[in-house]
Design a protein around this motif. Structure first.
Motif, short mmCIF file in Angstrom:
data_model
loop_
_atom_site.label_atom_id
_atom_site.label_comp_id
_atom_site.label_asym_id
_atom_site.label_seq_id
_atom_site.Cartn_x
_atom_site.Cartn_y
_atom_site.Cartn_z
N PRO A 16 0.82 -1.22 0.00
CA PRO A 16 0.00 0.00 0.00
C PRO A 16 0.85 1.27 0.00
O PRO A 16 0.50 2.24 -0.62
CB PRO A 16 -0.79 -0.12 1.31
CG PRO A 16 -0.79 -1.56 1.63
CD PRO A 16 0.53 -2.09 1.11
N ALA A 19 2.08 2.16 -3.65
CA ALA A 19 1.19 2.01 -4.79
C ALA A 19 0.26 3.21 -5.00
O ALA A 19 -0.47 3.24 -5.96
CB ALA A 19 0.37 0.75 -4.64
N HIS A 20 0.27 4.19 -4.12
CA HIS A 20 -0.58 5.35 -4.33
C HIS A 20 -0.08 6.17 -5.51
O HIS A 20 1.12 6.25 -5.76
CB HIS A 20 -0.59 6.22 -3.09
CG HIS A 20 -1.29 5.61 -1.92
ND1 HIS A 20 -0.95 4.41 -1.40
CD2 HIS A 20 -2.32 6.07 -1.19
CE1 HIS A 20 -1.75 4.13 -0.38
NE2 HIS A 20 -2.59 5.12 -0.25
N SER A 97 -5.41 5.01 -8.29
CA SER A 97 -4.41 4.16 -8.93
C SER A 97 -4.99 2.78 -9.18
O SER A 97 -6.07 2.45 -8.67
CB SER A 97 -3.15 4.09 -8.06
OG SER A 97 -3.48 3.71 -6.75
N ASP A 99 -4.40 0.10 -7.98
CA ASP A 99 -4.61 -0.69 -6.76
C ASP A 99 -5.82 -0.16 -5.97
O ASP A 99 -6.03 -0.56 -4.83
CB ASP A 99 -3.35 -0.68 -5.88
CG ASP A 99 -3.07 0.68 -5.29
OD1 ASP A 99 -3.72 1.66 -5.71
OD2 ASP A 99 -2.21 0.78 -4.40
N HIS A 101 -6.37 2.79 -4.65
CA HIS A 101 -6.14 3.83 -3.65
C HIS A 101 -6.37 5.20 -4.25
O HIS A 101 -5.96 5.47 -5.38
CB HIS A 101 -4.72 3.73 -3.08
CG HIS A 101 -4.51 2.46 -2.29
ND1 HIS A 101 -3.35 1.73 -2.33
CD2 HIS A 101 -5.35 1.81 -1.46
CE1 HIS A 101 -3.48 0.67 -1.55
NE2 HIS A 101 -4.68 0.69 -1.00
CU LIG Z 1 -1.94 2.82 -3.02
#
Ligand SMILES: [Cu+2]
Length: 113
Positions: A16, A19-20, A97, A99, A101
């Motif tokens: 996490p 991955a932002h 993104s 992912d 987020h």
């Molecule tokens: Cu992220």
């Protein structure tokens, strides 16, 4: 079982913290004084979900000066602008993104004669 194992590995790789989608580069930049730009271009640190990522630009009265909706592609977002008069403009963006987020931000630039 094989599919489950692969999903667990992928989830483990997607940290996490890394991955932002952070805004890495913007044109115009925050606080920049410049002649009227034709577009705003934002570059992010991660790939974007186009359906959930957008940028708008407003003048001092709050009127939207975008020439149509913004376009997100890869790790970039672009918004074509109407002809801008001298004055202060506010860029407001949000990004999701791949992912899932969410990040967001806003900044100003100044159009000079
Ligand atoms: Cu992220």
């Amino acid at each position: 079982m094989r599919r489950l194992g692969l999903a667990a590995v992928v989830a483990g790789l997607a940290s996490p913290a890394m991955a932002h989608a952070f805004l890495e580069k913007a044109s115009p930049a925050a606080g920049e004084n410049l002649r009227a730009p034709a577009r705003v271009e934002l570059h992010f640190s991660e790939l974007l979900e186009p359906s959930f990522s957008a940028v708008t630009v407003a003048d001092e009265s709050g009127a939207d000066v975008g020439a149509g909706p913004s376009v997100a592609s890869g790790d970039d977002m672009t918004l074509a602008l109407k002809p801008l008069k001298p004055g202060r403009y506010r860029v407001t963006w949000h990004a999701v993104s791949v992912d899932t987020h969410r990040t967001e931000g806003k900044y100003n630039f100044l159009v000079v004669p």
